[in-house]
Scaffold this motif. Structure first.
Motif, short mmCIF file in Angstrom:
data_model
loop_
_atom_site.label_atom_id
_atom_site.label_comp_id
_atom_site.label_asym_id
_atom_site.label_seq_id
_atom_site.Cartn_x
_atom_site.Cartn_y
_atom_site.Cartn_z
N ALA A 17 15.21 15.70 50.00
CA ALA A 17 16.18 15.37 49.08
C ALA A 17 16.57 14.30 48.71
N LEU A 18 16.59 13.65 47.54
CA LEU A 18 16.83 12.32 47.14
C LEU A 18 17.85 12.29 45.77
N GLN A 19 18.92 11.44 46.02
CA GLN A 19 19.75 11.34 44.89
C GLN A 19 19.44 10.12 44.05
N LEU A 20 19.41 10.22 42.81
CA LEU A 20 19.36 9.26 41.71
C LEU A 20 20.36 9.27 41.15
N GLU A 21 20.98 7.76 40.89
CA GLU A 21 22.03 7.47 40.26
C GLU A 21 21.58 6.39 39.28
N ILE A 22 21.65 6.50 37.95
CA ILE A 22 21.53 5.74 37.05
C ILE A 22 22.62 5.06 36.02
N ASP A 23 22.77 3.56 35.98
CA ASP A 23 23.89 3.20 35.31
C ASP A 23 23.97 3.62 33.78
N ARG A 24 25.03 4.09 33.48
CA ARG A 24 25.31 4.87 32.22
C ARG A 24 24.93 3.87 30.97
N SER A 25 25.20 2.61 31.25
CA SER A 25 24.95 1.52 30.22
C SER A 25 23.44 1.60 29.63
N ARG A 26 22.86 2.00 30.91
CA ARG A 26 21.18 1.90 30.29
C ARG A 26 20.85 3.08 29.55
N TYR A 27 21.73 3.97 29.06
CA TYR A 27 21.07 5.14 28.29
C TYR A 27 22.04 5.44 27.36
N LEU A 28 23.46 5.32 27.41
CA LEU A 28 24.51 5.57 26.65
C LEU A 28 24.61 4.29 25.78
N ASP A 29 25.59 4.68 24.39
CA ASP A 29 25.95 3.43 23.52
C ASP A 29 27.30 2.96 24.25
N ARG A 30 27.86 1.93 23.44
CA ARG A 30 28.93 1.16 24.13
C ARG A 30 30.05 1.91 24.57
N SER A 31 30.10 3.06 23.79
CA SER A 31 31.31 3.87 24.12
C SER A 31 31.24 4.54 25.21
N LEU A 32 29.98 4.93 25.72
CA LEU A 32 29.49 5.47 26.91
C LEU A 32 29.66 7.18 26.96
N ARG A 33 29.55 7.52 25.60
CA ARG A 33 29.76 9.00 25.05
C ARG A 33 28.47 9.60 24.55
N SER A 34 27.60 8.71 23.82
CA SER A 34 26.68 9.39 22.99
C SER A 34 25.44 8.62 23.45
N PRO A 35 24.29 9.22 23.13
CA PRO A 35 22.74 8.24 23.38
C PRO A 35 22.88 7.05 22.92
N GLY A 36 22.32 6.01 23.73
CA GLY A 36 22.08 4.68 23.01
C GLY A 36 20.44 4.36 23.16
N PRO A 37 20.52 3.20 22.73
CA PRO A 37 18.90 2.75 22.64
C PRO A 37 18.16 2.90 23.86
N GLY A 38 18.70 2.95 24.94
CA GLY A 38 17.81 3.13 26.16
C GLY A 38 17.57 4.44 26.53
N PHE A 39 18.14 5.45 25.77
CA PHE A 39 18.03 6.85 26.24
C PHE A 39 16.74 7.49 26.50
N ASP A 40 15.70 7.09 25.70
CA ASP A 40 14.27 7.71 26.08
C ASP A 40 13.77 7.21 27.24
N ALA A 41 14.05 5.77 27.38
CA ALA A 41 13.32 5.10 28.34
C ALA A 41 14.16 5.57 29.65
N ALA A 42 15.17 5.89 29.72
CA ALA A 42 15.85 6.56 30.99
C ALA A 42 15.14 7.89 31.30
N ALA A 43 15.01 8.54 30.38
CA ALA A 43 14.43 9.83 30.59
C ALA A 43 13.01 9.69 30.84
N GLU A 44 12.25 8.89 30.40
CA GLU A 44 10.95 8.53 30.96
C GLU A 44 10.84 7.93 32.37
#
Length: 287
Positions: A237-264
């Motif tokens: 088992a391995l836990q993964l934490e990703i910085d929200r600013s890497r995949y959300l917009d500035r409001s940290l509520r909606s997908p941002g420009p890095g969303f697809d890269a984070a999923a990849e």
């Protein structure tokens, strides 16, 4: 406090017969807030959403599409935290209070982030009144216990088919304010929940996707990693934490420009774990 619902509290996504030794867990992205839960809260929905690992459930689809089974919570963390021991309860928020011997006190319960969160930093107490013990028991029986049984079943099925199973428990973390910290942190309970070669494969995959990687600090893995990781039984088992600013917009509520890269990135990590798990013994020995 929160009426029962006919909707599932979590979703099992993926084939009946696992197509990968990797099992994905997304315990903190649930957004199915019942009217009764919202009525019981003294805080508005937008504030309760601060407890979420916002939209992480939408980041795992690429990894799941390769054949991995995913367990994705629908119940919100405000209702019950699936990454807590069911004994991690703040006794002051339950009526009647649980017997002392049945409670596991921790820094998280003292900070208001136990099995049922009681406080949100900067917003104060969440609930108008204490939680009835019967309602707490219902949430454990209907949400917490079935989720962990489903994880155990998915991991056992993967191990039975492939000889090994690897749980990738997916979370998100608040942004690093100065931008200098790691954007992905892997937690392995300080070397106890996963074999080192699997961890190394995950780290290399995330770095290859352009993410700065840390290990165990400040997130070493929680209850899910501790409960389900058992390398001696070929379940890791391995836990993964990703910085929200890497995949959300500035409001940290909606997908941002890095969303697809984070999923990849998550898909690459899952693939790297699967490749390492399925490598023939002679290939592993030759490395």
């Amino acid at each position: 406090m929160a009426e029962p619902t006919a909707e599932p509290h979590f979703l099992r996504i993926g084939p009946d017969v696992p197509g990968s030794p990797v099992v994905l867990s997304v315990p903190h992205a649930g957004r199915a807030y019942s009217p009764a839960l919202l009525k019981a809260s003294r805080l508005p929905l937008r504030t309760l959403e601060a407890l979420e690992d916002r939209l992480v459930d939408r980041l795992v689809w690429r990894a799941q599409a390769s054949g991995a089974v995913a367990l994705v919570a629908r119940a919100p963390r405000a209702e019950i935290d699936l990454n807590r021991d069911q004994r991690e309860i703040d006794p002051l928020m339950v009526t009647p209070p649980p017997p002392p011997g049945s409670v596991l006190q921790s820094a998280r319960t003292r900070g208001g982030l136990g099995l049922v969160p009681s406080r949100i930093n900067g917003a104060g107490s969440i609930w108008h009144r204490r939680l009835p013990a019967a309602e707490l028991d219902r949430r454990i029986a209907e949400i917490h216990a079935p989720y962990h049984r489903a994880l155990e079943g998915a991991l056992a099925a993967a191990r039975d088919r492939f000889g090994v199973a690897i749980l990738l428990d997916c979370h998100s973390m608040p942004p690093q304010e100065d931008g200098s910290g790691a954007s992905v942190i892997f937690g392995d309970r300080h070397g106890t929940s996963i074999a080192p070669d699997f961890l190394d494969a995950a780290v290399a995959a995330a770095r290859a996707c352009g993410f700065k990687v840390g290990r165990n600090t400040p997130y070493a893995g929680g209850y899910i990693t501790t409960r389900h990781g058992n390398p001696a039984r070929d379940i890791h088992a391995l836990q993964l934490e990703i910085d929200r600013s890497r995949y959300l917009d500035r409001s940290l509520r909606s997908p941002g420009p890095g969303f697809d890269a984070a999923a990849e990135m998550i898909a690459h990590v899952a693939a790297a774990l699967a490749i390492k798990a399925l490598a023939p013994p002679e290939a592993i020995a030759a490395e």
